[in-house]
Design an enzyme around this catalytic site. Sequence first.
Site, PDB file in Angstrom:
ATOM      1  N   ALA A  63     -26.534 -10.078  15.246  1.00 58.72           N
ATOM      2  CA  ALA A  63     -27.728 -10.907  15.253  1.00 58.72           C
ATOM      3  C   ALA A  63     -28.650 -10.367  16.339  1.00 58.72           C
ATOM      4  CB  ALA A  63     -27.352 -12.358  15.524  1.00 58.72           C
ATOM      5  N   GLY A 108     -22.815 -10.327  14.028  1.00 58.35           N
ATOM      6  CA  GLY A 108     -23.330 -10.756  12.726  1.00 58.35           C
ATOM      7  C   GLY A 108     -23.259  -9.657  11.677  1.00 58.35           C
ATOM      8  N   GLU A 131     -19.338 -10.776  20.660  1.00 58.98           N
ATOM      9  CA  GLU A 131     -20.164 -11.892  21.148  1.00 58.98           C
ATOM     10  C   GLU A 131     -19.762 -12.391  22.527  1.00 58.98           C
ATOM     11  OE1 GLU A 131     -19.071 -11.583  18.038  1.00 58.98           O
ATOM     12  OE2 GLU A 131     -20.638 -12.153  16.628  1.00 58.98           O
TER      13      GLU A 131
HETATM   14  N1  CAA Z   1     -30.075  -7.209  18.805  1.00 60.39           N
HETATM   15  C1  CAA Z   1     -31.268  -6.709  19.161  1.00 60.39           C
HETATM   16  N2  CAA Z   1     -31.480  -5.401  19.423  1.00 60.39           N
HETATM   17  C2  CAA Z   1     -30.429  -4.588  19.346  1.00 60.39           C
HETATM   18  C3  CAA Z   1     -29.156  -5.038  18.981  1.00 60.39           C
HETATM   19  C4  CAA Z   1     -28.993  -6.421  18.682  1.00 60.39           C
HETATM   20  N3  CAA Z   1     -27.830  -6.947  18.287  1.00 60.39           N
HETATM   21  N4  CAA Z   1     -28.297  -3.993  18.997  1.00 60.39           N
HETATM   22  C5  CAA Z   1     -29.027  -2.921  19.363  1.00 60.39           C
HETATM   23  N5  CAA Z   1     -30.304  -3.276  19.559  1.00 60.39           N
HETATM   24  C6  CAA Z   1     -31.416  -2.421  19.975  1.00 60.39           C
HETATM   25  C7  CAA Z   1     -31.328  -2.042  21.446  1.00 60.39           C
HETATM   26  O1  CAA Z   1     -31.859  -3.077  22.245  1.00 60.39           O
HETATM   27  C8  CAA Z   1     -32.145  -0.789  21.477  1.00 60.39           C
HETATM   28  O2  CAA Z   1     -33.507  -1.132  21.451  1.00 60.39           O
HETATM   29  P1  CAA Z   1     -34.574  -0.321  22.402  1.00 60.39           P
HETATM   30  O3  CAA Z   1     -34.516   1.096  21.900  1.00 60.39           O
HETATM   31  O4  CAA Z   1     -35.867  -0.995  22.114  1.00 60.39           O
HETATM   32  O5  CAA Z   1     -34.061  -0.466  23.796  1.00 60.39           O
HETATM   33  C9  CAA Z   1     -31.831  -0.132  20.138  1.00 60.39           C
HETATM   34  O6  CAA Z   1     -31.342  -1.170  19.295  1.00 60.39           O
HETATM   35  C10 CAA Z   1     -30.772   0.934  20.233  1.00 60.39           C
HETATM   36  O7  CAA Z   1     -29.639   0.383  20.871  1.00 60.39           O
HETATM   37  P2  CAA Z   1     -28.956   1.053  22.170  1.00 60.39           P
HETATM   38  O8  CAA Z   1     -29.949   1.819  22.954  1.00 60.39           O
HETATM   39  O9  CAA Z   1     -28.205  -0.017  22.873  1.00 60.39           O
HETATM   40  O10 CAA Z   1     -27.959   2.085  21.454  1.00 60.39           O
HETATM   41  P3  CAA Z   1     -26.555   2.601  22.001  1.00 60.39           P
HETATM   42  O11 CAA Z   1     -26.137   3.690  21.083  1.00 60.39           O
HETATM   43  O12 CAA Z   1     -26.605   2.898  23.455  1.00 60.39           O
HETATM   44  O13 CAA Z   1     -25.550   1.335  21.808  1.00 60.39           O
HETATM   45  C11 CAA Z   1     -24.584  -0.507  20.616  1.00 60.39           C
HETATM   46  C12 CAA Z   1     -25.287   0.866  20.519  1.00 60.39           C
HETATM   47  C13 CAA Z   1     -23.184  -0.328  21.228  1.00 60.39           C
HETATM   48  C14 CAA Z   1     -24.438  -1.062  19.196  1.00 60.39           C
HETATM   49  C15 CAA Z   1     -25.417  -1.459  21.509  1.00 60.39           C
HETATM   50  O14 CAA Z   1     -26.754  -1.431  21.032  1.00 60.39           O
HETATM   51  C16 CAA Z   1     -24.944  -2.867  21.478  1.00 60.39           C
HETATM   52  O15 CAA Z   1     -23.962  -3.202  22.152  1.00 60.39           O
HETATM   53  N6  CAA Z   1     -25.659  -3.755  20.735  1.00 60.39           N
HETATM   54  C17 CAA Z   1     -25.362  -5.166  20.716  1.00 60.39           C
HETATM   55  C18 CAA Z   1     -24.158  -5.465  19.829  1.00 60.39           C
HETATM   56  C19 CAA Z   1     -23.831  -6.948  19.891  1.00 60.39           C
HETATM   57  O16 CAA Z   1     -23.548  -7.489  20.952  1.00 60.39           O
HETATM   58  N7  CAA Z   1     -23.850  -7.602  18.708  1.00 60.39           N
HETATM   59  C20 CAA Z   1     -23.560  -9.030  18.621  1.00 60.39           C
HETATM   60  C21 CAA Z   1     -24.849  -9.804  18.661  1.00 60.39           C
HETATM   61  S1  CAA Z   1     -24.560 -11.556  18.779  1.00 60.39           S
HETATM   62  C22 CAA Z   1     -24.188 -12.040  17.211  1.00 60.39           C
HETATM   63  O17 CAA Z   1     -24.164 -11.249  16.277  1.00 60.39           O
HETATM   64  C23 CAA Z   1     -23.887 -13.508  17.054  1.00 60.39           C
HETATM   65  C24 CAA Z   1     -23.479 -13.897  15.688  1.00 60.39           C
HETATM   66  O18 CAA Z   1     -22.306 -13.831  15.319  1.00 60.39           O
HETATM   67  C25 CAA Z   1     -24.427 -14.510  14.773  1.00 60.39           C
END
Ligand code: CAA
Length: 256
Positions: A63, A108, A131
């Site tokens: 998400a 998500g 999460e």
């Molecule tokens: N939401 C919003 N933006 C996100 C995102 C997310 N879940 N995941 C990645 N992005 C964005 C980053 O902010 C980044 O944007 P900018 O270039 O503008 O800074 C871009 O995508 C690229 O990401 P990274 O630079 O972080 O890429 P990376 O290769 O270094 O890392 C990753 C990749 C490990 C997937 C890392 O992006 C990450 O940990 N993302 C979050 C994953 C996460 O925590 N997901 C769970 C969300 S909560 C949820 O889903 C609740 C639910 O059950 C409903």
Amino acid sequence: MSVTFEKRGAVAVVTVDRPKALNAIDRSVLEGLSSALDSVEADPDVRAVVLVGGGEKAFVAGADIASMAELAAVEAESFAAFGQAILNRIAACRAPWIAGVQGFALGGGCELAMACDLVFAGPKAKFGQPEVKLGVIPGFGGTQRLVRRVGMSCALDLCLTGRMVGAAEAVQMGLASRLVADDVLGACIAAAEDIAAMGPVAIRLCKRAIHENADSDLASAQAAERTLFGLCFSTSDQKEGMAAFLGKRAAEFTGK
Ligand code: CAA
């Protein structure tokens, strides 16, 4: 457009297309998935759906954290309810959905993949429910679908540690159905075309038999199964499928 819909014969390809945010799910993505579901439900010629993420790096990285960060409790609950409703529609959809996962399927995104009937994982697929690292829990059904798919032990491992698993481990624990080669979309389309060639009523009833009874006791579930089995014998597809086998020819199903 955060989500695109493309028909390729009997197969629809739905793409979550926000590659700059690793296809993170915000309200616009949920609305786009809702429109894609409307299109599939309105078109009986669509016999299977392939769901992929835009770009090379992610299926869906969760998400959208930026759009969730400032939510109040009631707003977060409403966002989770919206997400759960869309994922439930995928699970209940007449046509089978195949998630093609290359790169990240996190939070998500993992939940979205699990709402699909089949999950194909490419060599670089990474699944996880991270999460807890954000101070929250899965909200699109992850704590529930994951435990049903992989059992309590693996579900607790993924949800409590937030660790990522690769394609091979995901297949081994039953989170993904198959490990496929680099051309994930091609593998999904090939399987979707195979499904599209089967008896459409049988596919629909098979999906119902499994999804609607997964939480029932065995005796009730078997009663539901034999009712649906009987229902197949009221269809032209059953007559055609069995006549084609006995006549040593390919079946031509009409979906009636
Ligand atoms: N939401 C919003 N933006 C996100 C995102 C997310 N879940 N995941 C990645 N992005 C964005 C980053 O902010 C980044 O944007 P900018 O270039 O503008 O800074 C871009 O995508 C690229 O990401 P990274 O630079 O972080 O890429 P990376 O290769 O270094 O890392 C990753 C990749 C490990 C997937 C890392 O992006 C990450 O940990 N993302 C979050 C994953 C996460 O925590 N997901 C769970 C969300 S909560 C949820 O889903 C609740 C639910 O059950 C409903």
